[in-house]
Write a protein that holds these residues in place. Structure first.
Motif, PDB file in Angstrom:
ATOM      1  N   ASP A  76       0.830  -1.207   0.000  1.00 26.74           N
ATOM      2  CA  ASP A  76       0.000   0.000   0.000  1.00 26.74           C
ATOM      3  C   ASP A  76       0.864   1.257   0.000  1.00 26.74           C
ATOM      4  O   ASP A  76       2.105   1.182  -0.004  1.00 26.74           O
ATOM      5  N   GLN A  77       0.232   2.410   0.017  1.00 29.62           N
ATOM      6  CA  GLN A  77       0.946   3.683  -0.074  1.00 29.62           C
ATOM      7  C   GLN A  77       1.911   3.885   1.089  1.00 29.62           C
ATOM      8  O   GLN A  77       2.971   4.484   0.928  1.00 29.62           O
ATOM      9  N   ALA A  78       1.578   3.378   2.260  1.00 29.19           N
ATOM     10  CA  ALA A  78       2.471   3.525   3.416  1.00 29.19           C
ATOM     11  C   ALA A  78       3.825   2.874   3.152  1.00 29.19           C
ATOM     12  O   ALA A  78       4.869   3.387   3.582  1.00 29.19           O
ATOM     13  N   VAL A  79       3.830   1.761   2.435  1.00 33.92           N
ATOM     14  CA  VAL A  79       5.092   1.088   2.103  1.00 33.92           C
ATOM     15  C   VAL A  79       5.919   1.960   1.165  1.00 33.92           C
ATOM     16  O   VAL A  79       7.119   2.149   1.368  1.00 33.92           O
ATOM     17  N   ASP A 119      21.471   1.492  11.124  1.00 33.89           N
ATOM     18  CA  ASP A 119      20.006   1.493  11.157  1.00 33.89           C
ATOM     19  C   ASP A 119      19.474   0.267  10.429  1.00 33.89           C
ATOM     20  O   ASP A 119      20.008  -0.115   9.370  1.00 33.89           O
ATOM     21  N   TYR A 120      18.428  -0.319  10.994  1.00 28.33           N
ATOM     22  CA  TYR A 120      17.730  -1.456  10.398  1.00 28.33           C
ATOM     23  C   TYR A 120      16.319  -1.000  10.069  1.00 28.33           C
ATOM     24  O   TYR A 120      15.544  -0.692  10.981  1.00 28.33           O
ATOM     25  N   ARG A 121      16.008  -0.902   8.795  1.00 30.64           N
ATOM     26  CA  ARG A 121      14.681  -0.493   8.326  1.00 30.64           C
ATOM     27  C   ARG A 121      14.044  -1.732   7.713  1.00 30.64           C
ATOM     28  O   ARG A 121      14.473  -2.203   6.654  1.00 30.64           O
ATOM     29  N   LEU A 122      13.055  -2.278   8.384  1.00 30.08           N
ATOM     30  CA  LEU A 122      12.494  -3.565   7.996  1.00 30.08           C
ATOM     31  C   LEU A 122      11.030  -3.441   7.613  1.00 30.08           C
ATOM     32  O   LEU A 122      10.267  -2.732   8.275  1.00 30.08           O
ATOM     33  N   LEU A 123      10.664  -4.134   6.559  1.00 30.73           N
ATOM     34  CA  LEU A 123       9.265  -4.330   6.201  1.00 30.73           C
ATOM     35  C   LEU A 123       8.983  -5.800   6.469  1.00 30.73           C
ATOM     36  O   LEU A 123       9.599  -6.667   5.858  1.00 30.73           O
ATOM     37  N   LEU A 128      14.382   1.000  19.314  1.00 28.78           N
ATOM     38  CA  LEU A 128      13.270   1.202  18.385  1.00 28.78           C
ATOM     39  C   LEU A 128      13.102   2.696  18.152  1.00 28.78           C
ATOM     40  O   LEU A 128      12.894   3.471  19.087  1.00 28.78           O
ATOM     41  N   VAL A 129      13.202   3.118  16.890  1.00 32.66           N
ATOM     42  CA  VAL A 129      13.034   4.520  16.511  1.00 32.66           C
ATOM     43  C   VAL A 129      11.601   4.780  16.089  1.00 32.66           C
ATOM     44  O   VAL A 129      11.011   5.793  16.441  1.00 32.66           O
ATOM     45  N   ASP A 130      11.014   3.836  15.347  1.00 37.59           N
ATOM     46  CA  ASP A 130       9.658   4.026  14.843  1.00 37.59           C
ATOM     47  C   ASP A 130       9.073   2.682  14.449  1.00 37.59           C
ATOM     48  O   ASP A 130       9.803   1.756  14.070  1.00 37.59           O
ATOM     49  N   SER A 131       7.758   2.578  14.527  1.00 39.27           N
ATOM     50  CA  SER A 131       7.049   1.387  14.054  1.00 39.27           C
ATOM     51  C   SER A 131       5.691   1.816  13.525  1.00 39.27           C
ATOM     52  O   SER A 131       5.101   2.786  14.007  1.00 39.27           O
ATOM     53  N   GLN A 132       5.241   1.101  12.523  1.00 39.61           N
ATOM     54  CA  GLN A 132       3.951   1.407  11.914  1.00 39.61           C
ATOM     55  C   GLN A 132       3.373   0.133  11.327  1.00 39.61           C
ATOM     56  O   GLN A 132       4.079  -0.653  10.688  1.00 39.61           O
ATOM     57  N   ALA A 133       2.094  -0.066  11.515  1.00 45.32           N
ATOM     58  CA  ALA A 133       1.370  -1.143  10.847  1.00 45.32           C
ATOM     59  C   ALA A 133       0.623  -0.530   9.673  1.00 45.32           C
ATOM     60  O   ALA A 133      -0.022   0.514   9.815  1.00 45.32           O
ATOM     61  N   THR A 134       0.727  -1.165   8.510  1.00 46.89           N
ATOM     62  CA  THR A 134       0.047  -0.647   7.331  1.00 46.89           C
ATOM     63  C   THR A 134      -1.368  -1.223   7.258  1.00 46.89           C
ATOM     64  O   THR A 134      -1.707  -2.181   7.966  1.00 46.89           O
ATOM     65  N   GLU A 135      -2.182  -0.665   6.379  1.00 49.46           N
ATOM     66  CA  GLU A 135      -3.557  -1.148   6.204  1.00 49.46           C
ATOM     67  C   GLU A 135      -3.592  -2.596   5.735  1.00 49.46           C
ATOM     68  O   GLU A 135      -4.560  -3.308   5.985  1.00 49.46           O
ATOM     69  N   GLY A 171      -1.479  -4.928   6.676  1.00 44.87           N
ATOM     70  CA  GLY A 171      -0.957  -5.824   7.697  1.00 44.87           C
ATOM     71  C   GLY A 171       0.553  -5.934   7.759  1.00 44.87           C
ATOM     72  O   GLY A 171       1.083  -6.677   8.582  1.00 44.87           O
ATOM     73  N   ALA A 172       1.260  -5.225   6.918  1.00 44.67           N
ATOM     74  CA  ALA A 172       2.726  -5.226   7.003  1.00 44.67           C
ATOM     75  C   ALA A 172       3.156  -4.357   8.179  1.00 44.67           C
ATOM     76  O   ALA A 172       2.443  -3.436   8.587  1.00 44.67           O
ATOM     77  N   LEU A 173       4.324  -4.656   8.720  1.00 46.17           N
ATOM     78  CA  LEU A 173       4.920  -3.841   9.767  1.00 46.17           C
ATOM     79  C   LEU A 173       6.139  -3.131   9.196  1.00 46.17           C
ATOM     80  O   LEU A 173       6.961  -3.745   8.521  1.00 46.17           O
ATOM     81  N   LEU A 174       6.243  -1.845   9.463  1.00 49.91           N
ATOM     82  CA  LEU A 174       7.395  -1.041   9.065  1.00 49.91           C
ATOM     83  C   LEU A 174       8.143  -0.702  10.350  1.00 49.91           C
ATOM     84  O   LEU A 174       7.609  -0.015  11.213  1.00 49.91           O
ATOM     85  N   LEU A 175       9.352  -1.222  10.479  1.00 49.93           N
ATOM     86  CA  LEU A 175      10.111  -1.070  11.719  1.00 49.93           C
ATOM     87  C   LEU A 175      11.422  -0.348  11.439  1.00 49.93           C
ATOM     88  O   LEU A 175      12.078  -0.590  10.427  1.00 49.93           O
ATOM     89  N   HIS A 176      11.793   0.542  12.351  1.00 55.24           N
ATOM     90  CA  HIS A 176      13.067   1.246  12.263  1.00 55.24           C
ATOM     91  C   HIS A 176      13.781   1.091  13.590  1.00 55.24           C
ATOM     92  O   HIS A 176      13.315   1.592  14.618  1.00 55.24           O
ATOM     93  N   TYR A 177      14.901   0.373  13.562  1.00 57.35           N
ATOM     94  CA  TYR A 177      15.745   0.180  14.737  1.00 57.35           C
ATOM     95  C   TYR A 177      17.092   0.838  14.493  1.00 57.35           C
ATOM     96  O   TYR A 177      17.572   0.901  13.366  1.00 57.35           O
ATOM     97  N   ARG A 178      17.707   1.291  15.558  1.00 54.26           N
ATOM     98  CA  ARG A 178      19.034   1.909  15.480  1.00 54.26           C
ATOM     99  C   ARG A 178      19.962   1.152  16.433  1.00 54.26           C
ATOM    100  O   ARG A 178      19.581   0.793  17.547  1.00 54.26           O
ATOM    101  N   SER A 179      21.196   0.952  15.974  1.00 49.76           N
ATOM    102  CA  SER A 179      22.208   0.355  16.849  1.00 49.76           C
ATOM    103  C   SER A 179      22.495   1.303  17.988  1.00 49.76           C
ATOM    104  O   SER A 179      22.483   2.509  17.825  1.00 49.76           O
ATOM    105  N   ARG A 180      22.744   0.762  19.154  1.00 50.76           N
ATOM    106  CA  ARG A 180      23.022   1.599  20.340  1.00 50.76           C
ATOM    107  C   ARG A 180      24.449   2.039  20.360  1.00 50.76           C
ATOM    108  O   ARG A 180      25.327   1.453  19.887  1.00 50.76           O
TER     109      ARG A 180
END
Length: 178
Positions: A27-30, A132-136, A160-167, A169-178
């Motif tokens: 979807d557009q969020a991706v 940074d780990y940006r995962l779908l 965890l920097v950010d997380s979002q669930a799309t319409e 059902g995918a998850l968009l995750l942003h993690y950063r190394s410490r």
């Protein structure tokens, strides 16, 4: 210092190879997420297998905004053989990946992306070079395929920097190394 940003699409069971039919209903969020990730990048790291596959696809077809980005961006290709296909802005790298990436991070410029190349991504992860780990995460089980973190040896905590669930059902995750 430049950041190395891994962007990968994974199935729920951790398969990180070419998505094939297990990533669907994008979807557009991706697309917005992809645009955000690539917006700060001016270099991409590719293994030889990904280069060979992508050089036959992205120059002539593919979804935006990634198509324009990948064609215009400098691609650092890790290989010991000459490139068969000529793709604009491609640089052959025959140096050890860890050394080359450490030096590249010290140069001026934007973020450095890894958008496939599971083997290369694993080696850079193991060396602690991914910032940074940006995962779908697709809402599917792929069953078979290469998994990114099989056999990881040590505990590594991420922020965890950010997380979002799309319409869809995918998850968009942003993690950063410490």
């Amino acid at each position: 210092m430049r950041r190395v940003v891994l962007f990968h699409m994974w199935s729920l069971d951790g398969v990180a190879e070419e998505p094939g039919d297990w990533v669907f209903d994008v979807d557009q969020a991706v697309f917005d997420n992809i645009a955000e990730v690539i917006g700060s990048q001016d270099a991409v790291l590719l293994g030889r297998g990904t280069y060979d596959y992508w050089s036959g696809h992205w120059p002539n077809e593919g979804e935006e905004p990634f198509r324009s980005f990948i064609n215009a961006t400098t691609k650092h290709v890790f290989t010991s053989r000459p490139l068969d296909a000529q793709w604009s802005n491609s640089v052959v790298v025959d140096a050890p990946a860890e050394t080359y990436v450490r030096e590249l991070k010290e140069q001026d410029g934007g973020d450095i992306g890894i958008h496939a190349s599971v083997g290369l991504a694993k080696s850079l992860h193991d060396a602690g070079l991914i910032d940074d780990y940006r995962l779908l995460i697709a809402p599917t089980f792929a069953g078979r395929g290469c998994r990114m973190f099989d056999g990881q040896q040590e505990l590594r905590r991420l922020k965890l920097v950010d997380s979002q669930a799309t319409e869809t059902g995918a998850l968009l995750l942003h993690y950063r190394s410490r």
